[in-house]
Motif scaffolding. Sequence first.
Motif, PDB file in Angstrom:
ATOM      1  N   VAL A  14      -5.248  -6.241  23.678  1.00 60.90           N
ATOM      2  CA  VAL A  14      -5.204  -6.845  25.001  1.00 60.90           C
ATOM      3  C   VAL A  14      -6.267  -6.180  25.872  1.00 60.90           C
ATOM      4  CG1 VAL A  14      -3.797  -7.354  27.026  1.00 60.90           C
ATOM      5  CG2 VAL A  14      -2.740  -7.283  24.753  1.00 60.90           C
ATOM      6  N   VAL A  15      -7.216  -6.985  26.326  1.00 63.80           N
ATOM      7  CA  VAL A  15      -8.290  -6.482  27.181  1.00 63.80           C
ATOM      8  C   VAL A  15      -7.900  -6.756  28.628  1.00 63.80           C
ATOM      9  CG1 VAL A  15     -10.739  -6.679  27.764  1.00 63.80           C
ATOM     10  CG2 VAL A  15      -9.984  -6.962  25.377  1.00 63.80           C
ATOM     11  N   LYS A  16      -7.701  -5.686  29.391  1.00 64.90           N
ATOM     12  CA  LYS A  16      -7.355  -5.819  30.809  1.00 64.90           C
ATOM     13  C   LYS A  16      -8.619  -6.172  31.578  1.00 64.90           C
ATOM     14  CE  LYS A  16      -3.100  -4.239  30.486  1.00 64.90           C
ATOM     15  NZ  LYS A  16      -1.934  -5.049  30.739  1.00 64.90           N
ATOM     16  N   PRO A  47      -8.841  -1.651  17.826  1.00 68.72           N
ATOM     17  CA  PRO A  47      -9.141  -1.547  19.249  1.00 68.72           C
ATOM     18  C   PRO A  47      -9.885  -0.254  19.562  1.00 68.72           C
ATOM     19  CG  PRO A  47      -6.885  -0.946  18.861  1.00 68.72           C
ATOM     20  CD  PRO A  47      -7.435  -1.426  17.541  1.00 68.72           C
ATOM     21  N   ILE A  48     -10.661  -0.283  20.603  1.00 72.64           N
ATOM     22  CA  ILE A  48     -11.384   0.914  21.042  1.00 72.64           C
ATOM     23  C   ILE A  48     -10.403   1.953  21.581  1.00 72.64           C
ATOM     24  CG2 ILE A  48     -13.029   1.798  22.747  1.00 72.64           C
ATOM     25  CD1 ILE A  48     -14.482  -0.909  22.470  1.00 72.64           C
ATOM     26  N   ASP A  49      -9.378   1.489  22.332  1.00 73.31           N
ATOM     27  CA  ASP A  49      -8.441   2.423  22.957  1.00 73.31           C
ATOM     28  C   ASP A  49      -7.271   2.811  22.059  1.00 73.31           C
ATOM     29  OD1 ASP A  49      -6.821   0.186  22.960  1.00 73.31           O
ATOM     30  OD2 ASP A  49      -6.631   0.062  25.136  1.00 73.31           O
ATOM     31  N   GLY A  50      -7.170   2.247  20.846  1.00 79.82           N
ATOM     32  CA  GLY A  50      -6.114   2.610  19.912  1.00 79.82           C
ATOM     33  C   GLY A  50      -4.812   1.852  20.092  1.00 79.82           C
TER      34      GLY A  50
END
Length: 73
Positions: A14-16, A47-50
Amino acid sequence: MATTQQPTHRAYVVVKREGADDFWINVGAAFAHQDGKGFNVILQAQPIDGKIVLREPQDEPEQNHRQSGSRRR
């Protein structure tokens, strides 16, 4: 790993986005173990943020889609 069963969950990143709806990207699926005590998670991307969100499948096309965060959480 070959399997014929349907996934019990889909995996999303999920991209905020400030000032816009969150952008949900389908990156994989989860398949329940036969004993019901776990899952195999198959990812096509990471995902980049895990953070990965698992959701039960809904009747919708297999594509990236925009969705309000409050409706998907």
